[in-house]
Structure formats: C-alpha cells, structure tokens
Design a protein around this motif. Sequence first.
Motif, PDB file in Angstrom:
ATOM      1  N   ALA A  35      11.720   4.975   3.168  1.00  0.00           N
ATOM      2  CA  ALA A  35      12.352   4.945   1.845  1.00  0.00           C
ATOM      3  C   ALA A  35      12.282   3.550   1.236  1.00  0.00           C
ATOM      4  CB  ALA A  35      13.799   5.405   1.942  1.00  0.00           C
ATOM      5  N   PHE A  36      12.467   2.521   2.053  1.00  0.00           N
ATOM      6  CA  PHE A  36      12.390   1.152   1.555  1.00  0.00           C
ATOM      7  C   PHE A  36      11.003   0.856   0.984  1.00  0.00           C
ATOM      8  CE2 PHE A  36      11.108  -3.266   2.367  1.00  0.00           C
ATOM      9  CZ  PHE A  36      12.013  -3.920   1.560  1.00  0.00           C
ATOM     10  N   PHE A  37       9.964   1.327   1.662  1.00  0.00           N
ATOM     11  CA  PHE A  37       8.608   1.004   1.226  1.00  0.00           C
ATOM     12  C   PHE A  37       8.101   1.890   0.098  1.00  0.00           C
ATOM     13  CE2 PHE A  37       8.404  -1.240   5.301  1.00  0.00           C
ATOM     14  CZ  PHE A  37       7.937  -2.461   4.827  1.00  0.00           C
ATOM     15  N   ILE A  38       8.629   3.090  -0.061  1.00  0.00           N
ATOM     16  CA  ILE A  38       8.119   3.954  -1.125  1.00  0.00           C
ATOM     17  C   ILE A  38       9.094   4.130  -2.279  1.00  0.00           C
ATOM     18  CG2 ILE A  38       6.603   5.227   0.439  1.00  0.00           C
ATOM     19  CD1 ILE A  38       8.586   7.563   0.278  1.00  0.00           C
ATOM     20  N   TRP A  39      10.275   3.517  -2.215  1.00  0.00           N
ATOM     21  CA  TRP A  39      11.249   3.653  -3.286  1.00  0.00           C
ATOM     22  C   TRP A  39      10.646   3.104  -4.577  1.00  0.00           C
ATOM     23  CZ3 TRP A  39      15.482   6.473  -2.913  1.00  0.00           C
ATOM     24  CH2 TRP A  39      16.414   6.403  -3.945  1.00  0.00           C
ATOM     25  N   PRO A  40      10.538   3.906  -5.623  1.00  0.00           N
ATOM     26  CA  PRO A  40       9.839   3.479  -6.840  1.00  0.00           C
ATOM     27  C   PRO A  40      10.580   2.383  -7.617  1.00  0.00           C
ATOM     28  CG  PRO A  40      10.777   5.667  -7.139  1.00  0.00           C
ATOM     29  CD  PRO A  40      11.019   5.276  -5.715  1.00  0.00           C
ATOM     30  N   SER A  42      10.804   2.148 -10.716  1.00  0.00           N
ATOM     31  CA  SER A  42      11.526   2.737 -11.847  1.00  0.00           C
ATOM     32  C   SER A  42      12.960   3.095 -11.475  1.00  0.00           C
ATOM     33  CB  SER A  42      10.791   3.981 -12.355  1.00  0.00           C
ATOM     34  OG  SER A  42      10.707   4.954 -11.335  1.00  0.00           O
ATOM     35  N   LEU A  43      13.250   3.206 -10.159  1.00  0.00           N
ATOM     36  CA  LEU A  43      14.599   3.500  -9.693  1.00  0.00           C
ATOM     37  C   LEU A  43      15.218   2.301  -8.976  1.00  0.00           C
ATOM     38  CD1 LEU A  43      14.048   7.100  -8.261  1.00  0.00           C
ATOM     39  CD2 LEU A  43      15.039   6.464 -10.467  1.00  0.00           C
ATOM     40  N   GLY A  44      14.683   1.115  -9.251  1.00  0.00           N
ATOM     41  CA  GLY A  44      15.237  -0.097  -8.670  1.00  0.00           C
ATOM     42  C   GLY A  44      14.588  -0.520  -7.370  1.00  0.00           C
ATOM     43  N   GLY A  45      13.586   0.205  -6.916  1.00  0.00           N
ATOM     44  CA  GLY A  45      12.881  -0.137  -5.681  1.00  0.00           C
ATOM     45  C   GLY A  45      11.782  -1.156  -5.940  1.00  0.00           C
ATOM     46  N   GLY A  46      10.887  -1.275  -4.984  1.00  0.00           N
ATOM     47  CA  GLY A  46       9.840  -2.274  -5.100  1.00  0.00           C
ATOM     48  C   GLY A  46       8.433  -1.726  -5.086  1.00  0.00           C
ATOM     49  N   THR A  47       8.259  -0.408  -5.226  1.00  0.00           N
ATOM     50  CA  THR A  47       6.934   0.194  -5.133  1.00  0.00           C
ATOM     51  C   THR A  47       6.561   0.860  -6.453  1.00  0.00           C
ATOM     52  OG1 THR A  47       7.280   0.613  -2.784  1.00  0.00           O
ATOM     53  CG2 THR A  47       5.534   1.851  -3.847  1.00  0.00           C
ATOM     54  N   THR A  48       5.308   0.653  -6.852  1.00  0.00           N
ATOM     55  CA  THR A  48       4.770   1.291  -8.047  1.00  0.00           C
ATOM     56  C   THR A  48       3.472   1.983  -7.668  1.00  0.00           C
ATOM     57  OG1 THR A  48       5.689  -0.384  -9.510  1.00  0.00           O
ATOM     58  CG2 THR A  48       3.848   0.876 -10.367  1.00  0.00           C
ATOM     59  N   THR A  49       3.294   3.194  -8.163  1.00  0.00           N
ATOM     60  CA  THR A  49       2.014   3.876  -7.988  1.00  0.00           C
ATOM     61  C   THR A  49       1.432   4.123  -9.372  1.00  0.00           C
ATOM     62  OG1 THR A  49       3.090   6.038  -7.956  1.00  0.00           O
ATOM     63  CG2 THR A  49       2.661   5.004  -5.832  1.00  0.00           C
ATOM     64  N   ILE A  50       0.136   3.976  -9.465  1.00  0.00           N
ATOM     65  CA  ILE A  50      -0.540   4.180 -10.736  1.00  0.00           C
ATOM     66  C   ILE A  50      -1.880   4.859 -10.471  1.00  0.00           C
ATOM     67  CG2 ILE A  50      -1.519   1.862 -10.702  1.00  0.00           C
ATOM     68  CD1 ILE A  50      -1.344   1.843 -13.775  1.00  0.00           C
ATOM     69  N   ARG A  70       3.323  -3.284  -4.622  1.00  0.00           N
ATOM     70  CA  ARG A  70       4.676  -3.698  -4.228  1.00  0.00           C
ATOM     71  C   ARG A  70       5.049  -4.971  -4.962  1.00  0.00           C
ATOM     72  NH1 ARG A  70       8.484  -1.530  -1.620  1.00  0.00           N
ATOM     73  NH2 ARG A  70       8.963  -3.389  -0.475  1.00  0.00           N
ATOM     74  N   THR A  71       6.342  -5.135  -5.215  1.00  0.00           N
ATOM     75  CA  THR A  71       6.812  -6.349  -5.858  1.00  0.00           C
ATOM     76  C   THR A  71       6.538  -7.543  -4.947  1.00  0.00           C
ATOM     77  OG1 THR A  71       9.000  -6.000  -4.933  1.00  0.00           O
ATOM     78  CG2 THR A  71       8.631  -5.198  -7.167  1.00  0.00           C
ATOM     79  N   GLY A  72       6.409  -8.688  -5.558  1.00  0.00           N
ATOM     80  CA  GLY A  72       6.141  -9.904  -4.797  1.00  0.00           C
ATOM     81  C   GLY A  72       5.789 -11.035  -5.742  1.00  0.00           C
ATOM     82  N   GLU A  73       5.389 -12.152  -5.187  1.00  0.00           N
ATOM     83  CA  GLU A  73       5.006 -13.338  -5.954  1.00  0.00           C
ATOM     84  C   GLU A  73       3.487 -13.332  -6.109  1.00  0.00           C
ATOM     85  OE1 GLU A  73       6.047 -16.443  -8.236  1.00  0.00           O
ATOM     86  OE2 GLU A  73       7.499 -15.306  -7.057  1.00  0.00           O
ATOM     87  N   PRO A  74       2.965 -12.984  -7.300  1.00  0.00           N
ATOM     88  CA  PRO A  74       1.511 -12.909  -7.462  1.00  0.00           C
ATOM     89  C   PRO A  74       0.845 -14.279  -7.389  1.00  0.00           C
ATOM     90  CG  PRO A  74       2.635 -12.386  -9.533  1.00  0.00           C
ATOM     91  CD  PRO A  74       3.690 -12.633  -8.510  1.00  0.00           C
ATOM     92  N   GLN A  75      -0.422 -14.273  -6.965  1.00  0.00           N
ATOM     93  CA  GLN A  75      -1.234 -15.481  -6.873  1.00  0.00           C
ATOM     94  C   GLN A  75      -2.612 -15.199  -7.448  1.00  0.00           C
ATOM     95  OE1 GLN A  75      -1.442 -16.781  -2.805  1.00  0.00           O
ATOM     96  NE2 GLN A  75       0.708 -16.342  -2.428  1.00  0.00           N
ATOM     97  N   VAL A 125       4.653  -8.558 -14.495  1.00  0.00           N
ATOM     98  CA  VAL A 125       3.904  -8.029 -13.359  1.00  0.00           C
ATOM     99  C   VAL A 125       4.824  -7.072 -12.597  1.00  0.00           C
ATOM    100  CG1 VAL A 125       2.763  -8.586 -11.179  1.00  0.00           C
ATOM    101  CG2 VAL A 125       2.402 -10.039 -13.174  1.00  0.00           C
ATOM    102  N   ILE A 126       4.411  -5.817 -12.529  1.00  0.00           N
ATOM    103  CA  ILE A 126       5.210  -4.780 -11.876  1.00  0.00           C
ATOM    104  C   ILE A 126       5.019  -4.818 -10.363  1.00  0.00           C
ATOM    105  CG2 ILE A 126       5.568  -2.296 -11.713  1.00  0.00           C
ATOM    106  CD1 ILE A 126       4.551  -2.160 -14.633  1.00  0.00           C
ATOM    107  N   GLY A 127       3.815  -5.138  -9.934  1.00  0.00           N
ATOM    108  CA  GLY A 127       3.559  -5.181  -8.490  1.00  0.00           C
ATOM    109  C   GLY A 127       2.172  -5.698  -8.172  1.00  0.00           C
ATOM    110  N   ILE A 128       2.006  -6.062  -6.913  1.00  0.00           N
ATOM    111  CA  ILE A 128       0.726  -6.525  -6.386  1.00  0.00           C
ATOM    112  C   ILE A 128       0.119  -5.372  -5.596  1.00  0.00           C
ATOM    113  CG2 ILE A 128      -0.396  -8.223  -4.891  1.00  0.00           C
ATOM    114  CD1 ILE A 128       2.181  -9.968  -5.343  1.00  0.00           C
TER     115      ILE A 128
END
Length: 184
Positions: A35-40, A42-50, A70-75, A125-128
């Motif tokens: 759940a931690f890794f796939i929580w979207p 859009s619902l306050g989680g850190g995973t985005t699928t596109i 997944r959310t994070g610090e982009p480089q 940035v929504i996610g890396i």
Amino acid sequence: MSGTLETQETDGRTGRRGLRALGSVLAWGLLALLAFFIWPSSLGGGTTTIVVNGVSMEPTYYTGDIVVARTGEPQIGDVVVYTTADLGGGQIVHRIIGGDGQTGWDLQGDNNDFVDPFHPTNEDVIGIAEFSVPSLGAVASVLSSPLVWGSMLLIAFGLIIWPSKECPELSEDETDADRDQVRE
C-alpha cells in the motif's frame, strides 16, 4: 502418563497458533508495504501511474506503456512526470536535461529534437519514473471503452436469458440407473 500427553497436545496447538499469528503479521506487513508503494499521489500517496501517449519518449517508452513514478528529488537525467497550469491537468513524461528545481527544469522527450516550452519546478514534478509496464495501457484503454463494456453486458445478458435444455422430472420410484440414462 495422561499429563504428559496433554502437555504435548497443548504445545503442538500453541506452536500452530504461533505460526498462524506469524503468517498473519507477515501478510499484514506485506500489505502495508505494498500500500505504501502503490498509494496514488492523487490520494496523498507517493505513486503516479500514467499511460504513455505519443512518440516523444521512444525508444524508452512507447504508446500504451504504463509508467510508474514515485515522488522524490529529481536530478538531471531523470525521466519525470510533470504538469503545469498551461496543460490544464495534463501530464507529460520527459527527461530532465538541465536547469534546477527552483527556477525550472529543462525537459525534452528522448525522441524530440527540441526542448519543452514548459519549465516546471519541483512543485510541478509529480514523480520520477521508476519502471514501466509495456503495452498494458493499451489493454486498459480498451477496457475503458463504453463500446467494449456495452458488448460484454449484452453478451452476459444473452447468456443469462438464453433458454436451457430442461431435464424431465423423474418420479420417486425410478432407479438411479433410470436417472443416469435420462442424463445421457
């Protein structure tokens, strides 16, 4: 001697209970981790699928691929999913080629010969991109079609109302052999 048997039986049950409890704890822990890794996001989680649409990221991603970010610090060098106010909620999957997160990133599709006109900051940035699932988005888009769902409902309705061959009623005095003959 009966006291010894009762102790052994109790120890066996206690061991099984302990194993069941350990199995439950492991299952709930795995579920929480999943759940931690796939929580979207859009619902306050850190995973985005596109679902990728277009050729700008070929050969890295193709139309119909699903990208999981997944959310994070982009480089610089990261493939990111981003949005800007100019896109009206649309999302783009492109690679960071320069800039920074405060003044804005320079992004470009791997198959493009131009830099994106948008310069999103870290807030945009929504996610890396972490991984992709090739062609799964094509299946998902087919399943989201009203024509497909309407066809499946029509087939299901037809199967439900289709008349079936009825077996004749047998009297109580008929034998099992008689019943077997009727079934054949």
